[in-house]
Structures are given as structure tokens and as C-alpha cells.
Design a protein around this motif. Structure first.
Motif, PDB file in Angstrom:
ATOM      1  N   GLN A   1       2.204   2.617   1.443  1.00 50.19           N
ATOM      2  CA  GLN A   1       2.358   1.399   0.629  1.00 50.19           C
ATOM      3  C   GLN A   1       2.475   0.168   1.516  1.00 50.19           C
TER       4      GLN A   1
ATOM      5  N   SER B   1      -2.439   0.893  -4.432  1.00 47.33           N
ATOM      6  CA  SER B   1      -2.294   1.880  -5.504  1.00 47.33           C
ATOM      7  C   SER B   1      -3.332   2.991  -5.383  1.00 47.33           C
TER       8      SER B   1
ATOM      9  N   THR C   1       5.063   4.328  -7.842  1.00 47.32           N
ATOM     10  CA  THR C   1       4.255   3.306  -7.181  1.00 47.32           C
ATOM     11  C   THR C   1       4.829   1.911  -7.408  1.00 47.32           C
TER      12      THR C   1
ATOM     13  N   GLN D   1       6.749  -0.664  -4.566  1.00 50.42           N
ATOM     14  CA  GLN D   1       6.141  -1.977  -4.350  1.00 50.42           C
ATOM     15  C   GLN D   1       7.197  -3.076  -4.254  1.00 50.42           C
TER      16      GLN D   1
ATOM     17  N   PRO E   1      -6.380   0.815 -10.369  1.00 48.38           N
ATOM     18  CA  PRO E   1      -6.264   1.273  -8.984  1.00 48.38           C
ATOM     19  C   PRO E   1      -7.615   1.252  -8.275  1.00 48.38           C
TER      20      PRO E   1
END
Length: 308
Positions: free
Chosen positions: A13, A24, A44, A48, A172
Motif C-alpha cells: 500500500q 487497490s 484496503t 489507506q 481497482p
């Protein structure tokens, strides 16, 4: 997903969030290869938050200045008329409004398409397609567009266009920074200006999504241990969620490494073009397509397909 795997995904990430290559998509792909399933939208979105905290730290002076000017103008510091309150006399106030305007598209689409985002949009064939499409667009616009606009020349219309680019990152593979930067370069913004707008505009959207997903995950984790049909549905919603310990650790990794990546990325774009990132996107798409065709990766995670 175990503790180590969660930290690896936090590292992925951090390394990909700010680059126009789609964090993503990388989380989805690496998660499937490493743990055999989609880490899920909740995990996810939560990790973030770590990378956005790094943005807050790096741009803290800009953020404080913009917020101070925005609130000051809103309450009449620059004048009591509505034009003054909207930033007629202060560029930082305008930027505050432009960030709000640019956040609207992803906010509205995120609320209206939440179920589709967490199911249909996570199909890896869609990821492959948009990796290629936006890789080509980034390459073309960056090569052909002039670098004549700075953040000071932004308009409300530009803010909406930037926002549409960010909205498309709900798919994504598009990439939050990639969509925003691509649209920014198409408008003629300098590479560095496009990056800075992408970073600042992402703050409310990412934090909003992270907070909502965190609240949802807390509810699902609590319900998962209750037993019965409701518990089964809650556990399915959590998917590969590794628990709060690994998730928090992954978030810290994404924060510390992400801060270093911001510094390096801004230095890179002040010197070089986005061509390398466009080529990387296309190459990644080809690799993923091969893995899909050979059956190494499933196009849709079974748990996601069941939820759909």
C-alpha cells in the motif's frame, strides 16, 4: 491472513498509493497470490488511512494554511459578501473550496455504488482493462500536454474534472493518483502541480472511506462472534480481514514507508515524465491477464462472488 502477510500488504500500500499505478489493484493482486483471497475493501480502506496520515504530515503547512484561510473567509474575515466568503480575495480559500468540489464526485459515486464497488468492480479482468486504458491515457496526455498551469490557476471547472478523475479510482486499477494526475495533465497542469492536487484532494475522500469502513468492520467483527445466520453473513462481509492487531500494524507500515515515498515521488516528477509508470501499468496488466488465463488467479474471489 496472518500478521506478517498483513504487514506485507501495508508495505505494498505504501509503495503504490501515491504512484499512478493503483494501490487497490496491487493489494487485490498481491493479496490473492499471497493468501489466496481478496483482502477486501474494508482492509484496503483502513490501511489507506496510514498513507493519508503521511500526506497530512508532509503537507501539514499547506493544509493548516488552507484550512485557516477557508474558515476565516467563511466567517467573514475577507469580507461579508458571498464572493469574499468563496475566496475572491484569497487563493488558499479558493483551494479549500476546490478540494470540497473535487471530493463531491467520489463521495456521491461511493455512496450510490458501494455494493458494486465491493463486488463487481473487484473483478480482475476489469482491473486489467483499466490498467491498460489509463496507462495509455497517462502516457499520451503527459507526452502531448503542455505544462503551463499551476495550482494558483485552478478553476471550479478544473476542480470538477480533477474530481471525476479521482472518482474513477473507485474501480481497482484506475489509481486515485493516476486518475487525478491523468486528468490534470490533460488540462495542462505541470507534473508537480497535478501530483500536489491529487494528494490534497484525496485527503477527505480517503479518510471518509477509511472511517466508514472501520465502523463497518467493527460492527461485523462484533456480529461475527454472535452465532447464527447473522453471524455467518457478518463473517462473510469481513472476508480476509485479519483482525485489528495486524490491520493496525499494516496501517503503521503504510504511514512510515508512505512518507518516504512521497518525498521520492515529488522529486522524481519534478525531473522525469510519467512514461515509466505508464509502461509499468501496461506490463502489470499483461502479467495479470496471463495469470488469469492460466488459472493462477481467479477473476473474482469466491467470497466476493458469494456476496454479489
Amino acid at each position: 491472513m496472518n500478521f506478517f502477510q498483513a504487514i506485507v500488504l501495508g508495505l505494498v500500500q505504501a509503495l503504490t498509493e501515491y504512484l499512478p499505478v493503483s494501490s487497490s489493484a496491487h493489494i487485490r493482486i498481491v493479496g490473492d497470490l499471497m493468501i489466496g483471497s481478496d483482502p477486501g475493501a474494508a482492509f484496503t480502506a483502513i490501511i489507506q488511512i496510514g498513507t493519508e496520515l503521511a500526506v497530512l504530515l508532509y503537507f501539514r503547512r499547506d493544509i493548516i494554511r488552507i484550512l485557516g484561510a477557508w474558515f476565516g473567509s467563511l466567517f467573514g474575515k475577507e469580507g461579508k459578501d458571498w464572493k469574499s466568503r468563496l475566496g475572491a480575495h484569497n487563493e488558499d480559500t479558493k483551494m479549500g473550496w476546490y478540494i470540497i468540489i473535487g471530493t463531491m464526485p467520489i463521495l456521491i459515486a461511493g455512496l450510490l455504488l458501494k455494493d458494486v464497488i465491493e463486488t463487481t468492480f473487484r473483478n480482475l479482468w476489469i482491473t486489467v482493462t483499466v490498467l491498460i486504458v489509463f496507462g495509455v491515457l497517462l502516457w499520451v496526455f503527459d507526452a502531448r500536454s503542455k505544462q503551463i498551469k499551476t495550482m494558483e490557476r485552478m478553476t471550479a471547472k478544473d476542480a470538477i474534472i480533477f474530481g471525476i478523475g479521482q472518482m474513477l479510482a473507485l474501480i481497482p486499477g484506475v489509481s486515485r493518483s493516476g486518475g487525478t494526475i491523468t486528468f490534470g495533465r490533460a488540462l495542462g497542469y505541470t507534473r508537480e502541480a497535478a501530483v500536489r492536487v491529487a494528494f490534497l484532494m484525496a485527503i477527505p475522500a480517503v479518510f471518509g472511506a477509511g472511517i466508514l469502513e472501520t465502523v463497518s468492520a467493527v460492527k461485523d467483527v462484533s456480529a461475527c462472534s454472535a452465532g447464527g445466520q447473522a453471524a455467518a453473513e457478518a463473517c462473510a462481509a469481513i472476508g480476509a480481514f485479519p483482525g485489528w492487531g495486524p490491520t493496525i500494524a499494516a496501517t503503521f507500515v503504510s504511514f512510515f514507508v508512505g512518507y518516504i515515498v512521497i518525498i521520492g515521488f515529488l522529486k522524481f516528477v519534478s525531473t522525469f515524465s510519467y512514461k515509466a509508470f505508464a509502461i509499468y501499468r501496461i506490463g502489470l496488466a499483461v502479467v495479470v491477464a496471463i495469470l488469469l488465463v492460466t488459472g493462477v488467479l481467479p477473476a473474482i474471489d469466491p467470497s466476493v462472488a458469494a456476496a454479489a
